[in-house]
Design a protein around this motif. Structure first.
Motif, PDB file in Angstrom:
ATOM      1  N   VAL A  32     -41.543  -5.797 -11.329  1.00 58.87           N
ATOM      2  CA  VAL A  32     -40.271  -5.283 -10.886  1.00 58.87           C
ATOM      3  C   VAL A  32     -39.127  -6.212 -11.216  1.00 58.87           C
ATOM      4  O   VAL A  32     -39.212  -7.672 -11.077  1.00 58.87           O
ATOM      5  N   VAL A  33     -38.353  -5.925 -12.147  1.00 57.36           N
ATOM      6  CA  VAL A  33     -37.270  -6.819 -12.911  1.00 57.36           C
ATOM      7  C   VAL A  33     -35.844  -6.237 -12.437  1.00 57.36           C
ATOM      8  O   VAL A  33     -35.653  -5.003 -12.337  1.00 57.36           O
ATOM      9  N   GLU A  34     -34.738  -6.878 -12.644  1.00 55.91           N
ATOM     10  CA  GLU A  34     -33.475  -6.737 -12.678  1.00 55.91           C
ATOM     11  C   GLU A  34     -33.173  -5.998 -14.075  1.00 55.91           C
ATOM     12  O   GLU A  34     -33.629  -6.438 -15.044  1.00 55.91           O
ATOM     13  N   ALA A  35     -32.395  -4.943 -14.091  1.00 48.79           N
ATOM     14  CA  ALA A  35     -32.060  -4.262 -15.325  1.00 48.79           C
ATOM     15  C   ALA A  35     -30.673  -3.953 -15.207  1.00 48.79           C
ATOM     16  O   ALA A  35     -29.938  -3.471 -14.341  1.00 48.79           O
ATOM     17  N   ALA A  36     -29.891  -4.060 -16.520  1.00 45.84           N
ATOM     18  CA  ALA A  36     -28.594  -3.848 -16.205  1.00 45.84           C
ATOM     19  C   ALA A  36     -27.973  -3.802 -17.817  1.00 45.84           C
ATOM     20  O   ALA A  36     -28.887  -3.984 -18.717  1.00 45.84           O
ATOM     21  N   CYS A  37     -26.712  -3.748 -18.046  1.00 49.24           N
ATOM     22  CA  CYS A  37     -26.085  -3.950 -19.270  1.00 49.24           C
ATOM     23  C   CYS A  37     -26.239  -5.348 -19.566  1.00 49.24           C
ATOM     24  O   CYS A  37     -25.735  -6.378 -18.894  1.00 49.24           O
ATOM     25  N   GLY A  38     -26.673  -5.617 -21.050  1.00 48.73           N
ATOM     26  CA  GLY A  38     -26.946  -7.154 -21.226  1.00 48.73           C
ATOM     27  C   GLY A  38     -25.665  -7.781 -21.394  1.00 48.73           C
ATOM     28  O   GLY A  38     -25.371  -9.117 -21.118  1.00 48.73           O
ATOM     29  N   GLN A  39     -24.577  -7.160 -22.039  1.00 46.19           N
ATOM     30  CA  GLN A  39     -23.241  -7.518 -22.143  1.00 46.19           C
ATOM     31  C   GLN A  39     -22.318  -7.718 -20.843  1.00 46.19           C
ATOM     32  O   GLN A  39     -22.020  -8.642 -20.555  1.00 46.19           O
ATOM     33  N   CYS A  40     -22.485  -6.806 -20.223  1.00 50.38           N
ATOM     34  CA  CYS A  40     -21.514  -6.557 -19.130  1.00 50.38           C
ATOM     35  C   CYS A  40     -21.864  -7.340 -17.791  1.00 50.38           C
ATOM     36  O   CYS A  40     -20.944  -7.907 -17.167  1.00 50.38           O
ATOM     37  N   ARG A  41     -23.085  -7.414 -17.512  1.00 47.74           N
ATOM     38  CA  ARG A  41     -23.753  -7.981 -16.350  1.00 47.74           C
ATOM     39  C   ARG A  41     -24.657  -9.048 -16.602  1.00 47.74           C
ATOM     40  O   ARG A  41     -24.947  -9.940 -15.714  1.00 47.74           O
ATOM     41  N   LEU A  42     -25.483  -9.245 -17.731  1.00 46.73           N
ATOM     42  CA  LEU A  42     -26.368 -10.460 -17.660  1.00 46.73           C
ATOM     43  C   LEU A  42     -25.940 -11.447 -18.643  1.00 46.73           C
ATOM     44  O   LEU A  42     -26.884 -12.320 -19.029  1.00 46.73           O
ATOM     45  N   GLY A  43     -24.840 -11.436 -19.278  1.00 46.75           N
ATOM     46  CA  GLY A  43     -24.031 -12.652 -19.929  1.00 46.75           C
ATOM     47  C   GLY A  43     -24.859 -12.646 -21.255  1.00 46.75           C
ATOM     48  O   GLY A  43     -24.747 -13.874 -21.853  1.00 46.75           O
ATOM     49  N   LEU A  44     -25.393 -11.698 -21.965  1.00 41.44           N
ATOM     50  CA  LEU A  44     -26.000 -11.558 -23.234  1.00 41.44           C
ATOM     51  C   LEU A  44     -24.853 -11.434 -24.387  1.00 41.44           C
ATOM     52  O   LEU A  44     -23.799 -10.565 -23.900  1.00 41.44           O
ATOM     53  N   PRO A  45     -24.878 -11.969 -25.523  1.00 44.55           N
ATOM     54  CA  PRO A  45     -23.908 -11.942 -26.492  1.00 44.55           C
ATOM     55  C   PRO A  45     -23.867 -10.492 -27.182  1.00 44.55           C
ATOM     56  O   PRO A  45     -24.893  -9.863 -27.066  1.00 44.55           O
ATOM     57  N   GLY A  46     -22.540  -9.823 -27.497  1.00 44.24           N
ATOM     58  CA  GLY A  46     -22.513  -8.720 -28.137  1.00 44.24           C
ATOM     59  C   GLY A  46     -21.334  -7.931 -27.922  1.00 44.24           C
ATOM     60  O   GLY A  46     -20.688  -8.312 -26.875  1.00 44.24           O
ATOM     61  N   GLN A  47     -20.979  -6.873 -28.559  1.00 49.86           N
ATOM     62  CA  GLN A  47     -19.623  -6.056 -28.597  1.00 49.86           C
ATOM     63  C   GLN A  47     -19.934  -4.555 -27.825  1.00 49.86           C
ATOM     64  O   GLN A  47     -19.007  -4.145 -27.567  1.00 49.86           O
ATOM     65  N   SER A  48     -20.978  -4.246 -27.338  1.00 52.48           N
ATOM     66  CA  SER A  48     -21.434  -3.061 -27.474  1.00 52.48           C
ATOM     67  C   SER A  48     -22.405  -3.016 -26.249  1.00 52.48           C
ATOM     68  O   SER A  48     -22.356  -4.209 -25.478  1.00 52.48           O
ATOM     69  N   CYS A  49     -22.559  -1.874 -25.354  1.00 49.82           N
ATOM     70  CA  CYS A  49     -23.228  -1.968 -24.189  1.00 49.82           C
ATOM     71  C   CYS A  49     -24.800  -1.871 -24.659  1.00 49.82           C
ATOM     72  O   CYS A  49     -25.007  -0.701 -24.976  1.00 49.82           O
ATOM     73  N   ASP A  50     -25.727  -2.689 -24.015  1.00 49.80           N
ATOM     74  CA  ASP A  50     -27.129  -2.463 -24.630  1.00 49.80           C
ATOM     75  C   ASP A  50     -27.948  -2.918 -23.147  1.00 49.80           C
ATOM     76  O   ASP A  50     -27.415  -3.656 -22.553  1.00 49.80           O
ATOM     77  N   LEU A  51     -29.042  -1.933 -23.027  1.00 49.72           N
ATOM     78  CA  LEU A  51     -29.868  -2.292 -21.862  1.00 49.72           C
ATOM     79  C   LEU A  51     -30.497  -3.797 -22.054  1.00 49.72           C
ATOM     80  O   LEU A  51     -30.990  -4.058 -23.130  1.00 49.72           O
ATOM     81  N   ALA A  52     -30.640  -4.380 -20.949  1.00 51.74           N
ATOM     82  CA  ALA A  52     -31.337  -5.736 -20.756  1.00 51.74           C
ATOM     83  C   ALA A  52     -32.064  -5.924 -19.455  1.00 51.74           C
ATOM     84  O   ALA A  52     -31.744  -5.132 -18.478  1.00 51.74           O
ATOM     85  N   VAL A  53     -33.115  -6.544 -19.476  1.00 44.46           N
ATOM     86  CA  VAL A  53     -33.746  -7.061 -18.293  1.00 44.46           C
ATOM     87  C   VAL A  53     -33.800  -8.419 -17.916  1.00 44.46           C
ATOM     88  O   VAL A  53     -33.804  -9.349 -19.065  1.00 44.46           O
ATOM     89  N   ARG A  54     -33.868  -8.825 -16.876  1.00 44.17           N
ATOM     90  CA  ARG A  54     -33.935 -10.438 -16.560  1.00 44.17           C
ATOM     91  C   ARG A  54     -35.281 -10.687 -15.863  1.00 44.17           C
ATOM     92  O   ARG A  54     -35.923  -9.943 -14.870  1.00 44.17           O
ATOM     93  N   LEU A  55     -36.160 -11.221 -16.520  1.00 48.29           N
ATOM     94  CA  LEU A  55     -37.557 -11.925 -16.405  1.00 48.29           C
ATOM     95  C   LEU A  55     -37.665 -13.456 -16.003  1.00 48.29           C
ATOM     96  O   LEU A  55     -37.073 -14.160 -16.905  1.00 48.29           O
TER      97      LEU A  55
END
Length: 112
Positions: A32-55
């Motif tokens: 069970v992980v956290e899932a969100a937009c990598g750019q909007c919520r998880l601090g990953l670089p980029g200009q679009s919205c892409d799915l990311a998880v935090r492990l």
């Protein structure tokens, strides 16, 4: 009777949509992980919205499913607006999470 089949089918489709119709592999660990937009919520670089998880405190972009496969990313409960929980199977490969199974968990109601 048909309505009950449709509801069951829709729920099953949501559970397995991200993994190409596959179900969780009983021989593989499900996390069970956290899932969100990598750019909007998880601090990953980029200009679009892409799915990311935090492990284990580290965020990774996801391959094997997309941000749009799980509803409107910009809705109140969408990945760009909220960090959600998901059950996943897969592995981190070359700095990305390769999902073989991804199931978005229902939002937990917050107390008033």
């Amino acid at each position: 009777m048909l309505l009950s089949f449709s509801i069951t089918f829709a729920a099953q489709a949501q559970q397995t949509k991200a993994s190409g119709g596959a179900v969780a592999d009983a021989a593989q660990e499900t996390l069970v992980v956290e899932a969100a937009c990598g750019q909007c919520r998880l601090g990953l670089p980029g200009q679009s919205c892409d799915l990311a998880v935090r492990l284990n405190g580290q965020a990774y972009f996801v391959d094997g499913t997309t941000i749009d496969s799980h509803g409107d990313a910009h809705a109140k409960d969408g990945f760009c607006s909220a960090i959600r929980q998901a059950e996943v199977q897969g592995a981190v490969v070359d700095g990305r999470f390769k999902a073989t199974y991804f199931h978005l968990l229902p939002e937990v109601a917050k107390g008033k």
